[in-house]
Write an enzyme that holds these catalytic residues in place. Structure first.
Site, PDB file in Angstrom:
ATOM      1  N   ARG A   4     -77.752  25.571 -57.328  1.00  0.00           N
ATOM      2  CA  ARG A   4     -77.272  24.128 -55.664  1.00  0.00           C
ATOM      3  C   ARG A   4     -77.036  23.026 -57.096  1.00  0.00           C
ATOM      4  NH1 ARG A   4     -83.527  24.070 -53.203  1.00  0.00           N
ATOM      5  NH2 ARG A   4     -84.600  24.488 -55.376  1.00  0.00           N
ATOM      6  N   LYS A  23     -78.223  17.290 -57.201  1.00  0.00           N
ATOM      7  CA  LYS A  23     -79.246  18.502 -56.981  1.00  0.00           C
ATOM      8  C   LYS A  23     -79.303  18.975 -55.579  1.00  0.00           C
ATOM      9  CE  LYS A  23     -83.301  21.273 -57.614  1.00  0.00           C
ATOM     10  NZ  LYS A  23     -84.701  21.870 -58.867  1.00  0.00           N
ATOM     11  N   ASP A  51     -78.458  29.399 -50.631  1.00  0.00           N
ATOM     12  CA  ASP A  51     -77.478  27.957 -49.465  1.00  0.00           C
ATOM     13  C   ASP A  51     -77.189  26.692 -49.885  1.00  0.00           C
ATOM     14  OD1 ASP A  51     -79.976  27.281 -49.508  1.00  0.00           O
ATOM     15  OD2 ASP A  51     -80.195  26.393 -47.313  1.00  0.00           O
ATOM     16  N   GLY A  52     -77.875  26.636 -51.364  1.00  0.00           N
ATOM     17  CA  GLY A  52     -77.280  26.011 -52.415  1.00  0.00           C
ATOM     18  C   GLY A  52     -77.769  24.938 -51.899  1.00  0.00           C
ATOM     19  N   ARG A 105     -79.631  13.790 -61.184  1.00  0.00           N
ATOM     20  CA  ARG A 105     -80.339  13.514 -61.715  1.00  0.00           C
ATOM     21  C   ARG A 105     -79.414  13.583 -62.883  1.00  0.00           C
ATOM     22  NH1 ARG A 105     -83.625  19.749 -61.579  1.00  0.00           N
ATOM     23  NH2 ARG A 105     -81.146  20.908 -61.926  1.00  0.00           N
ATOM     24  N   ASP A 127     -85.590  29.684 -67.732  1.00  0.00           N
ATOM     25  CA  ASP A 127     -84.082  28.738 -67.284  1.00  0.00           C
ATOM     26  C   ASP A 127     -84.888  27.475 -66.965  1.00  0.00           C
ATOM     27  OD1 ASP A 127     -85.871  30.397 -65.465  1.00  0.00           O
ATOM     28  OD2 ASP A 127     -84.833  29.610 -64.002  1.00  0.00           O
TER      29      ASP A 127
HETATM   30  P1  AMP Z   1     -86.158  28.036 -59.667  1.00  0.00           P
HETATM   31  O1  AMP Z   1     -86.957  28.365 -59.078  1.00  0.00           O
HETATM   32  O2  AMP Z   1     -85.939  26.353 -58.794  1.00  0.00           O
HETATM   33  O3  AMP Z   1     -85.404  26.963 -61.030  1.00  0.00           O
HETATM   34  O4  AMP Z   1     -84.330  28.249 -59.512  1.00  0.00           O
HETATM   35  C1  AMP Z   1     -83.965  29.679 -60.275  1.00  0.00           C
HETATM   36  C2  AMP Z   1     -82.683  29.880 -59.746  1.00  0.00           C
HETATM   37  O5  AMP Z   1     -83.173  29.987 -58.595  1.00  0.00           O
HETATM   38  C3  AMP Z   1     -81.705  29.139 -60.227  1.00  0.00           C
HETATM   39  O6  AMP Z   1     -80.808  30.113 -60.947  1.00  0.00           O
HETATM   40  C4  AMP Z   1     -81.551  27.868 -59.123  1.00  0.00           C
HETATM   41  O7  AMP Z   1     -80.414  27.404 -59.147  1.00  0.00           O
HETATM   42  C5  AMP Z   1     -81.281  29.374 -58.134  1.00  0.00           C
HETATM   43  N1  AMP Z   1     -81.888  28.556 -56.809  1.00  0.00           N
HETATM   44  C6  AMP Z   1     -83.148  27.912 -55.824  1.00  0.00           C
HETATM   45  N2  AMP Z   1     -82.792  27.945 -55.236  1.00  0.00           N
HETATM   46  C7  AMP Z   1     -81.844  27.662 -54.539  1.00  0.00           C
HETATM   47  C8  AMP Z   1     -81.060  27.752 -53.598  1.00  0.00           C
HETATM   48  N3  AMP Z   1     -81.308  26.973 -52.361  1.00  0.00           N
HETATM   49  N4  AMP Z   1     -79.918  27.855 -52.511  1.00  0.00           N
HETATM   50  C9  AMP Z   1     -78.970  28.396 -54.265  1.00  0.00           C
HETATM   51  N5  AMP Z   1     -79.691  28.453 -55.204  1.00  0.00           N
HETATM   52  C10 AMP Z   1     -80.949  28.662 -55.850  1.00  0.00           C
HETATM   53 MG    MG Z   2     -84.330  26.346 -62.528  1.00  0.00          MG
END
Ligand code: AMP
Ligand code: MG
Length: 520
Positions: A104, A124, A136-137, A194, A273
């Site tokens: 996203r 973001k 949903d991004g 960001r 990540d």
């Molecule tokens: P995070 O735990 O926020 O670091 O996210 C882990 C992974 O999930 C990353 O690849 C993010 O891009 C993906 N991600 C988190 N929330 C969303 C969202 N609402 N839509 C698409 N990808 C998401």
């Molecule tokens: Mg992340």
């Protein structure tokens, strides 16, 4: 904003995914996919950081123009932007998770300011990408407010971090099951822009390494070193250069985590990540701030059982994450000894930083081994007696040794919890006083040193939640009010006392204040 100059080295230098749609897929042999933000219904600027705007040579007039909200809400591109989503993997909660990528986040481009500095602009919540998997991004307003405020608060605290230019409401609802309990609800959507010199993460290197794509790994390493570590002077492509670089990553990571421990920040999701190659705090999700000092506390409900990412464990977790990165980089080395040495450098750097923090927080010229023990004893007392970390350390500079506990009473949550620890506290203060006398720093210098290391104002979880609650009711003024206070966290700000108080009782077990989920 139309004066922004772009120099998109990442996309100009590195291999792209051939496909340009948002279809969810595994992407091999490429480090990113070109993808534009998906326009939103009604982009509206909610808040911005004037310091970051200035950093990008964007005037306040431009910020106020409708174009600004359109561009940073993802509805328009500025000439020279070349949007993409990065391809990366990661270890999540200790396990290899495979390809993750910017699900996203969409980078708009790399801009060069008038001072010649490179800043990557990244939205973001800008819509689906090939890495969105089943999601949903998008991002909700509450988590976007938290990311916006905390990025800037951390910067002003002197903690290495990505920055935030803007917070734009999308005018579109986003559906989230906040506590994963089968009760999804519509929430307002938002987008944060960001800003950082680079958003490259440990996971960017782990993914090609996991696929045995060593040429791609090498290409990314060479690129990262050339663009983001210009001070390294070893010959390009040499093992000596890779070693010097990884040593730098270890050093920066150690310094970042030592800052977190100094100010009481708990990241909450230290997956690889979410670890920046530049040692910046990145990806503000279910993070939290320590109110009552507690090394075992984690804000993240997903982590409640194992507490992998608890406050006191962060230095060890950062080390573990570096071992994952070392593993990914190993194919670039004939012999892994330099990687081992760099990991050792993490430990020595962290210990030196911890020693400096101890000296500064306690107001000593330097911290001796006995002072490290003194700090550990103090931490045990703070934890046992339920003492507010920020209020205690800030108050310590002005403690009245005639009755230390009375003079610090504003920092105690519960007199009953304090009672059994009171004699040990009195003892501790006697030792501390004797130590200060031996140290011989004059009071003014000592206080200044302490007040520069012990903030008065941090982004307490409940303060962020109050601003969120107000914003969700239509009153967004709380965001700017909070940001204003957090711009000067080490200064006493008359009239702002309510931002530097114990967490109120109502916030103890409230969602968003003591418990946060990854749902954002
Ligand atoms: P995070 O735990 O926020 O670091 O996210 C882990 C992974 O999930 C990353 O690849 C993010 O891009 C993906 N991600 C988190 N929330 C969303 C969202 N609402 N839509 C698409 N990808 C998401
Ligand atoms: Mg992340």
């Amino acid at each position: 904003m139309h004066s922004l100059r772009f120099d998109n080295r990442f996309v100009q230098t590195l291999p792209a995914d051939a496909e340009t749609s948002a279809r969810v897929r595994q992407v091999h042999g490429a480090l990113y996919s070109r993808i534009d933000p998906t326009p939103v219904a009604a982009p509206r600027l909610v808040a911005h950081s004037r310091e970051v705007a200035a950093l990008l040579d964007i005037s306040e007039d431009e910020v106020a123009s409708p174009d600004f909200a359109r561009v940073f809400g993802g509805n328009a591109l500025v000439e020279g932007m070349a949007p993409y989503a990065a391809n990366y993997g990661g270890h999540q909660f200790g396990h290899w998770a495979g390809q993750l990528g910017d699900g996203r986040a969409i980078t708009l481009g790399e801009t060069i300011n008038q001072r010649g500095e490179r800043w990557e602009l990244q939205l973001k919540g800008a819509g689906p990408t090939p890495y969105s998997r089943s999601a949903d991004g998008r991002a909700v307003l509450r988590s976007s407010i938290r990311e916006f405020l905390c990025s800037e608060a951390m910067h002003h605290l002197g903690v290495p971090t990505t920055r935030a230019l803007s917070l734009v409401a999308t005018g579109e609802p986003v559906v989230r099951d906040m506590f994963y309990d089968g009760r999804p609800q519509e929430e307002p959507g938002a987008i944060v822009c960001r800003v950082a010199p680079s958003f490259i993460r440990f996971g960017n290197f782990e993914l090609p390494a996991s696929r045995d794509d060593i040429p791609l790994l090498k290409q990314l390493a060479d690129f990262t070193i050339a663009r983001d570590f210009p001070s390294l002077t070893e010959p390009a492509g040499s093992e000596a250069l890779y070693a010097a670089w990884f040593t730098q990553v270890c050093e920066r990571t150690a310094i970042m985590v030592a800052h977190w421990m100094r100010v009481g920040f708990v990241h909450g999701v230290m997956n690889t990540d979410n670890m920046s190659i530049l040692g910046l705090t990145i990806d503000y999700g279910p993070y939290g701030w320590i109110d009552n000092f507690d090394l075992d506390w984690t804000p993240n409900t997903t982590d409640r059982e194992h507490r992998r990412y608890r406050f006191g464990e962060q230095p060890q977790i950062a080390y573990w994450n570096l071992t994952r990165l070392a593993n990914a980089l190993a194919p670039l080395f004939a012999d892994v000894e330099p990687l081992r040495e760099a990991l050792q450098h993490y430990i020595t750097t962290y210990q030196a930083a911890e020693r400096r923090n101890t000296a500064a927080k306690l107001g000593l010229l330097e911290a001796l081994d006995e002072d490290l023990q003194r700090m550990q004893q103090l931490e045990k007392l703070l934890q046992g007696a339920e003492v507010d970390m920020t209020l205690f350390f800030r108050g310590l500079a002005d403690v009245d040794f005639a009755d230390p506990l009375a003079s610090l009473s504003a920092a105690f949550y519960d007199k009953l919890k304090l009672a059994p620890f009171a004699p040990a506290f009195v003892n501790w203060f006697a030792g501390y006083r004797a130590r200060l006398d031996r140290d011989g720093l004059d009071d003014t210098t000592r206080r200044a040193r302490m007040n520069a290391a012990n903030p008065r104002y941090v982004l307490r979880n409940y303060l962020a939640q109050l601003a969120i609650d107000r914003a969700e009711q239509g009153d967004e003024a709380g965001i700017a009010e909070l940001l204003e206070v957090l711009r000067h966290p080490y200064d006493d700000q008359p009239g702002k006392e309510s931002f530097a108080q114990l967490r109120p009782d109502w916030a103890r077990q409230k969602a968003g204040c003591s418990m946060l989920s990854c749902s954002s």
